[in-house]
Design an enzyme around this catalytic site. Sequence first.
Site, PDB file in Angstrom:
ATOM      1  N   LYS A  79      26.636  43.471  47.101  1.00  0.00           N
ATOM      2  CA  LYS A  79      27.957  43.288  47.655  1.00  0.00           C
ATOM      3  C   LYS A  79      27.642  42.173  48.715  1.00  0.00           C
ATOM      4  CE  LYS A  79      29.899  46.140  50.622  1.00  0.00           C
ATOM      5  NZ  LYS A  79      30.774  47.350  51.340  1.00  0.00           N
ATOM      6  N   SER A 132      36.414  32.634  35.841  1.00  0.00           N
ATOM      7  CA  SER A 132      35.311  33.170  36.722  1.00  0.00           C
ATOM      8  C   SER A 132      35.361  33.005  38.075  1.00  0.00           C
ATOM      9  CB  SER A 132      33.755  32.582  36.094  1.00  0.00           C
ATOM     10  OG  SER A 132      34.051  31.127  36.535  1.00  0.00           O
ATOM     11  N   THR A 185      35.242  39.827  36.710  1.00  0.00           N
ATOM     12  CA  THR A 185      34.975  38.659  36.019  1.00  0.00           C
ATOM     13  C   THR A 185      33.631  38.201  36.063  1.00  0.00           C
ATOM     14  OG1 THR A 185      35.636  36.224  36.228  1.00  0.00           O
ATOM     15  CG2 THR A 185      35.302  37.308  38.435  1.00  0.00           C
ATOM     16  N   TYR A 186      33.049  36.894  35.941  1.00  0.00           N
ATOM     17  CA  TYR A 186      31.598  36.801  36.269  1.00  0.00           C
ATOM     18  C   TYR A 186      31.393  35.574  37.066  1.00  0.00           C
ATOM     19  CZ  TYR A 186      32.969  33.024  32.993  1.00  0.00           C
ATOM     20  OH  TYR A 186      33.285  31.905  32.541  1.00  0.00           O
ATOM     21  N   GLY A 214      40.490  29.917  36.751  1.00  0.00           N
ATOM     22  CA  GLY A 214      41.069  30.654  35.439  1.00  0.00           C
ATOM     23  C   GLY A 214      42.418  31.609  36.114  1.00  0.00           C
ATOM     24  N   ALA A 226      42.049  34.251  37.211  1.00  0.00           N
ATOM     25  CA  ALA A 226      41.526  34.988  38.560  1.00  0.00           C
ATOM     26  C   ALA A 226      42.221  34.232  39.561  1.00  0.00           C
ATOM     27  CB  ALA A 226      40.225  34.880  38.673  1.00  0.00           C
TER      28      ALA A 226
END
Length: 114
Positions: free
Chosen positions: A9, A25, A57-58, A73, A75
């Site tokens: 985190k 992402s 997302t990544y 994008g 996000a």
Amino acid sequence: MDIEILKSKVHRLTITEANLHYVGSLTLDEDLMDAANMIEHEKIQVVNVNTGSRIETYLIKGKRGSGVCCLNGPAARQGTVGDIVIIISYARMNFDEAKTFQPWVIFPKEGNLL
């Protein structure tokens, strides 16, 4: 039995950029990724403290030492520059291992720096 628990985190980052016209992402300062034991392309959850939104997302590596936290994008619609976010990743492990596992939790300073 396997369960999913908190692995890493990054607590209370400030969004520095939002790039709607990118593939997708979250771009994150590589120093923060290393400190939180996160890797590029890892699945993450982004929790926006300001709006309450939660997205998956990544990660994409951002410039080391830059403090970058950029929603890319779709996000980018879930936060604006200046919003505070929490970035979370999870790991699956067996129940007994999970009892003693200690997650990596970091608390960046102003400017998203360590």
